[in-house]
Design a protein around this motif. Sequence first.
Motif, PDB file in Angstrom:
ATOM      1  N   LYS A 192       0.835  -1.206   0.000  1.00  0.00           N
ATOM      2  CA  LYS A 192       0.000   0.000   0.000  1.00  0.00           C
ATOM      3  C   LYS A 192       0.869   1.257   0.000  1.00  0.00           C
ATOM      4  O   LYS A 192       0.648   2.187  -0.785  1.00  0.00           O
ATOM      5  CB  LYS A 192      -0.919   0.005   1.224  1.00  0.00           C
ATOM      6  N   TYR A 193       1.872   1.288   0.863  1.00  0.00           N
ATOM      7  CA  TYR A 193       2.767   2.439   0.952  1.00  0.00           C
ATOM      8  C   TYR A 193       3.572   2.592  -0.333  1.00  0.00           C
ATOM      9  O   TYR A 193       3.821   3.711  -0.798  1.00  0.00           O
ATOM     10  CB  TYR A 193       3.713   2.276   2.145  1.00  0.00           C
ATOM     11  N   LEU A 194       3.977   1.466  -0.904  1.00  0.00           N
ATOM     12  CA  LEU A 194       4.803   1.476  -2.107  1.00  0.00           C
ATOM     13  C   LEU A 194       4.058   2.054  -3.304  1.00  0.00           C
ATOM     14  O   LEU A 194       4.548   2.969  -3.986  1.00  0.00           O
ATOM     15  CB  LEU A 194       5.274   0.060  -2.420  1.00  0.00           C
ATOM     16  N   ILE A 195       2.857   1.572  -3.565  1.00  0.00           N
ATOM     17  CA  ILE A 195       2.090   2.005  -4.733  1.00  0.00           C
ATOM     18  C   ILE A 195       1.730   3.485  -4.630  1.00  0.00           C
ATOM     19  O   ILE A 195       1.926   4.264  -5.584  1.00  0.00           O
ATOM     20  CB  ILE A 195       0.798   1.164  -4.881  1.00  0.00           C
ATOM     21  N   ILE A 196       1.222   3.899  -3.471  1.00  0.00           N
ATOM     22  CA  ILE A 196       0.746   5.283  -3.343  1.00  0.00           C
ATOM     23  C   ILE A 196       1.902   6.278  -3.383  1.00  0.00           C
ATOM     24  O   ILE A 196       1.817   7.312  -4.050  1.00  0.00           O
ATOM     25  CB  ILE A 196      -0.073   5.452  -2.040  1.00  0.00           C
ATOM     26  N   SER A 197       2.993   5.990  -2.686  1.00  0.00           N
ATOM     27  CA  SER A 197       4.125   6.923  -2.698  1.00  0.00           C
ATOM     28  C   SER A 197       4.836   6.932  -4.041  1.00  0.00           C
ATOM     29  O   SER A 197       5.536   7.891  -4.379  1.00  0.00           O
ATOM     30  CB  SER A 197       5.121   6.554  -1.594  1.00  0.00           C
ATOM     31  N   TRP A 198       4.656   5.878  -4.827  1.00  0.00           N
ATOM     32  CA  TRP A 198       5.308   5.761  -6.142  1.00  0.00           C
ATOM     33  C   TRP A 198       4.517   6.469  -7.234  1.00  0.00           C
ATOM     34  O   TRP A 198       5.036   7.363  -7.914  1.00  0.00           O
ATOM     35  CB  TRP A 198       5.473   4.274  -6.469  1.00  0.00           C
ATOM     36  N   VAL A 199       3.246   6.096  -7.419  1.00  0.00           N
ATOM     37  CA  VAL A 199       2.464   6.645  -8.540  1.00  0.00           C
ATOM     38  C   VAL A 199       1.192   7.363  -8.105  1.00  0.00           C
ATOM     39  O   VAL A 199       0.459   7.898  -8.943  1.00  0.00           O
ATOM     40  CB  VAL A 199       2.099   5.540  -9.557  1.00  0.00           C
ATOM     41  N   GLY A 200       0.872   7.373  -6.809  1.00  0.00           N
ATOM     42  CA  GLY A 200      -0.242   8.175  -6.335  1.00  0.00           C
ATOM     43  C   GLY A 200      -1.551   7.424  -6.188  1.00  0.00           C
ATOM     44  O   GLY A 200      -1.676   6.244  -6.532  1.00  0.00           O
ATOM     45  N   LEU A 201      -2.548   8.136  -5.690  1.00  0.00           N
ATOM     46  CA  LEU A 201      -3.856   7.551  -5.387  1.00  0.00           C
ATOM     47  C   LEU A 201      -4.632   7.140  -6.630  1.00  0.00           C
ATOM     48  O   LEU A 201      -5.595   6.381  -6.536  1.00  0.00           O
ATOM     49  CB  LEU A 201      -4.688   8.549  -4.567  1.00  0.00           C
ATOM     50  N   ASN A 202      -4.248   7.659  -7.809  1.00  0.00           N
ATOM     51  CA  ASN A 202      -4.925   7.251  -9.050  1.00  0.00           C
ATOM     52  C   ASN A 202      -4.772   5.756  -9.322  1.00  0.00           C
ATOM     53  O   ASN A 202      -5.560   5.177 -10.077  1.00  0.00           O
ATOM     54  CB  ASN A 202      -4.372   8.029 -10.248  1.00  0.00           C
TER      55      ASN A 202
END
Length: 513
Positions: free
Chosen positions: A331-341
């Motif tokens: 969860k932390y990886l995806i959001i901090s990488w490419v955002g909530l989209n």
Amino acid sequence: MSYKENYLKIYLWRIVSILTGFLSLFIVVPQLSLNKELYGIFTFCLSFNLYLTYADIGFLSAGQKYAAEEYSKGNRDSEIKYLGFTGFVLICMVVPFSIIMVYLSFRPEYIMSNLSEENSRIVSKIFLIMGIISPFQIIMQRLSQSILIIRLKDYVSLRIDIVFNLIKILSVYFFFTETRYLIVEYFLFTNLITIVSSIIIIIHIRSSENYSFGRLLMAIRFDKESYVKIKKLAIVALLQTLGWILYYELDLLFIGKLFGPKEVAVYAISFTLLNFLRNLWNIIYSPFAQRFNHYVGLGSFSRLRFMTFKLMNFTFPICVLSVLILVISTKYLIISWVGLNYIDSIFIFQILLMGTLVNFIIQPASYYFLSTTNYRFLNLNTVVLPMVFLFSLYFLVPIFGINGFAIAKVLAIVLGAVISFWGVRKFVNLIRIIKEWYLSLFVNSIILFVGLKYVYSTAFDTIEKGKSDLLLLLGIITLAIVIVSITTLFFHKKLRNIILTQLRRILSKKVIA
């Protein structure tokens, strides 16, 4: 010849390659994914490049096997003959691809529907580059790397590629800004820079290995003797390749046809991470692949079986613990990488991670089957993986949507692991492996779950896209994997004794010197 020294060099430069891979993954992709629709179109177009990945139709891997055997015996002429023949096959398969891609560049609507006029032009230009420049790049890259791989010296190409990969990474700040999105120009640049890298590698091989590329060019032709010896394994490799494409490589094409560019982008984020992990596991295992072939060439089958068991045994705990760390961190990886989209990518990636738990069986077993030409299990996995995957899609996609692709992939790979283990069961005791590690894995898993949950809740008040949070997160993940891998392996009594013995030898040599 010190193969242990070569292993160390390969691992050293592959670790550096991992770092540049991290940079590529976490700098390039966020820039490309700024425009969700164009990123989906770009990844859809690049899916056609998978043909070039497998264009040798199995002959290159088969040729490498026999070339490695001849190299281990010191037969340079036979080695060049096999590589020349596989180069001939590769060229024959690349030419039709070039023609089709050039044709589709004038008719992009045949491949992707509902394109705007501007997006249609982008697809046309990408296809034209793929038809004219990409094939030339692939041929040079494959042949030069094959020469180094069979010598267990692919660390040479890694060193050179790392430099040029850094250039590619830094170039994104030129091609992608708030006011411009030059996806076609970026794709052209990366192809050209890879060609330059291959030229430098060829120059290095010629000087350091005293290798005659003139003889190799003369050997690029059909050779009946090579064909007769290679064809059976090549046909198996071809079927294996086709099965792998159906199982692994067509997701984005299917999703693009069934859903649309935005769904392609969501799945592509998870799939990009999965490919990165697959490359990491290849880094661990691939240095041993050609050594397997060397053992076969020398008739050392007992050593081959011993190496297969040891690879499975010592990578089992690393496999389990690294997957656990990544599942907790997703969860932390995806959001901090490419955002909530791309929040929908979180669950997809966690599902795909489950399939990597069986890598410790799949990878060593596949190398063993290939080196010993065990056609029975090679063919069985070739048929089972795509059949289970496609059959599962029929039932899962209507229920779970694009998540069904990830679930189907995991079901197929788990069954493939069962088949692979059955093929090596006579000399690999899976129960023994689990007994050796279960206590350590249980303790480490609890510590990781509690520890990482606490660290993340403390370090991240809120999760949002940003380089500082991403770098901190990557540092935590890397540190966690390194620490648990070292502690788990070192507290294994037999492995600890091996490590300490090797350290004593190194220290004693230094004292004597």
